[in-house]
Design an enzyme around this catalytic site. Structure first.
Site, short mmCIF file in Angstrom:
data_model
loop_
_atom_site.label_atom_id
_atom_site.label_comp_id
_atom_site.label_asym_id
_atom_site.label_seq_id
_atom_site.Cartn_x
_atom_site.Cartn_y
_atom_site.Cartn_z
N ASP A 130 0.85 -1.19 0.00
CA ASP A 130 0.00 0.00 0.00
C ASP A 130 0.89 1.24 0.00
O ASP A 130 2.04 1.19 0.44
CB ASP A 130 -0.86 0.05 1.27
CG ASP A 130 -2.07 -0.89 1.20
OD1 ASP A 130 -2.38 -1.40 0.11
OD2 ASP A 130 -2.69 -1.09 2.26
N MET A 131 0.34 2.37 -0.46
CA MET A 131 1.13 3.60 -0.43
C MET A 131 0.58 4.52 0.66
O MET A 131 -0.62 4.74 0.74
CB MET A 131 1.09 4.30 -1.79
CG MET A 131 2.05 5.46 -1.89
SD MET A 131 3.78 5.04 -1.55
CE MET A 131 4.32 4.42 -3.14
N GLN A 160 -0.34 6.99 -6.57
CA GLN A 160 -1.45 7.91 -6.28
C GLN A 160 -1.54 9.02 -7.33
O GLN A 160 -0.57 9.78 -7.51
CB GLN A 160 -1.22 8.53 -4.90
CG GLN A 160 -1.21 7.49 -3.78
CD GLN A 160 -0.36 7.92 -2.59
OE1 GLN A 160 0.70 8.52 -2.76
NE2 GLN A 160 -0.81 7.60 -1.40
N ARG A 181 -1.31 -0.70 -8.59
CA ARG A 181 -2.70 -0.31 -8.27
C ARG A 181 -2.73 1.21 -8.36
O ARG A 181 -1.93 1.89 -7.70
CB ARG A 181 -3.08 -0.74 -6.85
CG ARG A 181 -4.44 -0.18 -6.42
CD ARG A 181 -4.65 -0.21 -4.91
NE ARG A 181 -4.70 -1.54 -4.40
CZ ARG A 181 -4.36 -1.84 -3.14
NH1 ARG A 181 -3.93 -0.91 -2.31
NH2 ARG A 181 -4.42 -3.09 -2.71
N LYS A 184 -6.51 7.46 -6.26
CA LYS A 184 -6.37 8.92 -6.29
C LYS A 184 -5.42 9.40 -5.21
O LYS A 184 -4.68 10.35 -5.41
CB LYS A 184 -7.74 9.58 -6.10
CG LYS A 184 -8.65 9.42 -7.31
CD LYS A 184 -9.89 10.28 -7.20
CE LYS A 184 -10.86 9.95 -8.32
NZ LYS A 184 -12.13 10.71 -8.21
N GLY A 185 -5.43 8.74 -4.03
CA GLY A 185 -4.59 9.17 -2.91
C GLY A 185 -5.44 9.64 -1.75
O GLY A 185 -6.40 10.40 -1.96
N ALA A 186 -5.11 9.17 -0.54
CA ALA A 186 -6.01 9.37 0.60
C ALA A 186 -5.45 10.24 1.72
O ALA A 186 -6.05 10.34 2.77
CB ALA A 186 -6.38 7.99 1.17
N THR A 223 -10.83 2.66 -7.94
CA THR A 223 -11.63 3.88 -7.75
C THR A 223 -13.10 3.51 -7.67
O THR A 223 -13.52 2.48 -8.21
CB THR A 223 -11.40 4.88 -8.90
OG1 THR A 223 -12.16 6.07 -8.65
CG2 THR A 223 -11.79 4.33 -10.26
N ARG A 286 -11.77 7.14 5.31
CA ARG A 286 -13.00 6.86 4.56
C ARG A 286 -14.04 7.96 4.82
O ARG A 286 -14.76 8.36 3.93
CB ARG A 286 -13.60 5.49 4.94
CG ARG A 286 -12.70 4.30 4.73
CD ARG A 286 -12.35 4.01 3.27
NE ARG A 286 -11.35 4.81 2.63
CZ ARG A 286 -10.02 4.67 2.75
NH1 ARG A 286 -9.50 3.77 3.53
NH2 ARG A 286 -9.21 5.45 2.08
P1 FDA Z 1 -13.77 9.94 -5.17
O1 FDA Z 1 -13.26 10.23 -3.80
O2 FDA Z 1 -13.83 11.05 -6.15
O3 FDA Z 1 -15.17 9.26 -5.02
C1 FDA Z 1 -16.01 8.99 -6.13
C2 FDA Z 1 -17.35 8.49 -5.62
O4 FDA Z 1 -17.18 7.22 -4.99
C3 FDA Z 1 -17.97 9.37 -4.53
O5 FDA Z 1 -18.73 10.40 -5.08
C4 FDA Z 1 -18.81 8.37 -3.77
O6 FDA Z 1 -20.01 8.12 -4.46
C5 FDA Z 1 -17.97 7.12 -3.81
N1 FDA Z 1 -17.08 7.00 -2.63
C6 FDA Z 1 -15.75 7.24 -2.59
N2 FDA Z 1 -15.26 7.03 -1.35
C7 FDA Z 1 -16.32 6.65 -0.60
C8 FDA Z 1 -16.46 6.30 0.77
N3 FDA Z 1 -15.41 6.27 1.60
N4 FDA Z 1 -17.71 5.98 1.21
C9 FDA Z 1 -18.76 5.99 0.37
N5 FDA Z 1 -18.67 6.31 -0.93
C10 FDA Z 1 -17.49 6.64 -1.42
N6 FDA Z 1 -5.15 5.41 -1.05
C11 FDA Z 1 -3.83 5.58 -0.74
O7 FDA Z 1 -3.40 6.71 -0.55
N7 FDA Z 1 -3.01 4.48 -0.66
C12 FDA Z 1 -3.43 3.22 -0.91
O8 FDA Z 1 -2.65 2.27 -0.81
C13 FDA Z 1 -4.82 3.05 -1.25
N8 FDA Z 1 -5.33 1.81 -1.53
C14 FDA Z 1 -6.60 1.70 -2.03
C15 FDA Z 1 -7.09 0.47 -2.46
C16 FDA Z 1 -8.33 0.37 -3.08
C17 FDA Z 1 -8.80 -0.96 -3.57
C18 FDA Z 1 -9.12 1.54 -3.25
C19 FDA Z 1 -10.45 1.48 -3.94
C20 FDA Z 1 -8.68 2.75 -2.76
C21 FDA Z 1 -7.43 2.85 -2.14
N9 FDA Z 1 -6.98 4.07 -1.66
C22 FDA Z 1 -5.65 4.17 -1.31
C23 FDA Z 1 -7.92 5.19 -1.43
C24 FDA Z 1 -7.96 6.16 -2.60
O9 FDA Z 1 -6.75 6.87 -2.70
C25 FDA Z 1 -9.13 7.15 -2.43
O10 FDA Z 1 -8.94 7.91 -1.27
C26 FDA Z 1 -10.50 6.53 -2.37
O11 FDA Z 1 -10.61 5.42 -3.22
C27 FDA Z 1 -11.57 7.54 -2.81
O12 FDA Z 1 -11.34 7.96 -4.11
P2 FDA Z 1 -12.21 7.50 -5.39
O13 FDA Z 1 -11.24 7.14 -6.46
O14 FDA Z 1 -13.13 6.43 -5.01
O15 FDA Z 1 -12.91 8.82 -5.89
#
Ligand code: FDA
Length: 304
Positions: A130-131, A160, A181, A184-186, A223, A286
């Site tokens: 993971d990052m 990310q 993988r 977007k980045g968290a 995503t 989350r």
């Molecule tokens: P975005 O945040 O734009 O969300 C798009 C839509 O998805 C939202 O409008 C909503 O409908 C839905 N949604 C998104 N998040 C939600 C939530 N928590 N609850 C309910 N609905 C939600 N990051 C990182 O920095 N390091 C890592 O190693 C990982 N690993 C990872 C693994 C996997 C399998 C996933 C899916 C994600 C990660 N992430 C991660 C997290 C990632 O960086 C990001 O923060 C989240 O996926 C949210 O971004 P989205 O791409 O979903 O888009």
């Protein structure tokens, strides 16, 4: 603003203590976490597998401060690999280097991760690093390169789309033939290293999807963003890239109907399944991603 506040609070030990002992927070966290025990995660993954969805286990934990804790975390992953084998689960594992002791001692971290990767290699299984925040990007990629040079090609990274540097990192991984993988980045990142605007992150994500789909090794498109998922499907169709060459990935408890729909449409779908007692920082990230989650929890967090 709300996102930043929650990401800052995700580092608070005090709030963690409150949340871990709060019934409402715990209940809400269970929407995103399969449970506190390995057996609960095994059950969750069996149910996903029955629907044609593959998984990746995450034994929650990060920023460990003692060698003993880091070793225990690594041992817990060996237990996860045993469970995958014994229960015939279609799952790999995802781990964080700070959980394996990166902040304690790099060699200790490497030794811990090496044990897990070797065991996974024997089983023909895969380990995803993971990052974490940008403070760890270089060290995570260095650790990955060391493992790769050791012949462990069953290990992959997470990149990310919010970081400016990521296009160059994707190109390097594509050259190596390493699995990426893309997310977007968290984390909370300054404008010096990451795109501050969501529209720019999304545009970069689409650009990186193109690079990964055309030149990458079985990328994970991680995503929940409907537009980016549709974009990926369209781009793959246009370029004649078969669905077997990539997978979509989502988090446990997020957009469950969409997960099943993608499988029905013939796409590979993997769900990230976290479990364990250390759910607080994961859960706060989350919450930061979705205002509706925040509103719900604000109303409940400090009740009995
Ligand atoms: P975005 O945040 O734009 O969300 C798009 C839509 O998805 C939202 O409008 C909503 O409908 C839905 N949604 C998104 N998040 C939600 C939530 N928590 N609850 C309910 N609905 C939600 N990051 C990182 O920095 N390091 C890592 O190693 C990982 N690993 C990872 C693994 C996997 C399998 C996933 C899916 C994600 C990660 N992430 C991660 C997290 C990632 O960086 C990001 O923060 C989240 O996926 C949210 O971004 P989205 O791409 O979903 O888009």
């Amino acid at each position: 603003m709300l996102r930043q506040t929650f990401l800052t609070l995700s580092n608070s030990r005090e709030l963690q203590d409150v949340a871990l002992h709060n019934a409402a927070a715990r209940k809400f966290a269970l929407r995103f976490v399969a449970g506190e025990t390995l057996e609960q995660a095994v059950q969750a993954i069996s149910a996903l597998n029955a629907k044609g969805i593959t998984a990746t286990f995450d034994h929650l934990g990060e920023n460990i401060t003692t060698p003993r804790e880091a070793k225990a975390a690594a041992n817990s992953y060996l237990g996860v690999l045993d469970a995958i084998e014994a229960r015939r689960l279609n799952s790999n594992v995802s781990l964080k280097l700070t959980q394996m002791g990166l902040d304690v001692d790099e060699q200790l971290c490497y030794d811990n991760v090496l044990r897990i990767c070797r065991r996974a290699q024997e089983m023909d299984n895969f380990v995803r690093l993971d990052m974490e925040s940008s403070a760890y990007t270089d060290r995570t990629l260095d650790m990955f390169r060391r493992l790769w040079q050791e012949g462990l090609h069953n290990v992959g990274v997470v990149l990310q789309a919010y970081l400016y540097r990521t296009e160059a990192d994707v190109q390097e991984m594509n050259r190596l033939g390493a699995r990426v993988r893309l997310c977007k980045g968290a984390y909370n990142e300054p404008p010096e290293v990451a795109f501050p605007k969501k529209a720019d992150v999304d545009a970069n994500y689409a650009k990186l999807v193109r690079l990964l789909l055309t030149k990458g090794a079985y990328p994970g498109i991680a995503t929940h963003d409907e537009r980016l998922i549709e974009y990926t499907k369209r781009f793959a169709r246009k370029k004649g890239i078969p669905t077997s060459r990539f997978e979509f990935q989502m988090l446990y408890g997020v957009r469950r109907t969409e997960q099943e729909k993608l499988v029905q449409e013939g796409y590979n779908m993997r769900v990230y399944v976290p479990y364990g007692k250390e759910w607080y920082p994961y859960f706060m990230r989350r919450l930061a991603e979705r205002p509706a989650n925040v509103m719900f929890i604000m109303g409940n967090l400090f009740k009995g």
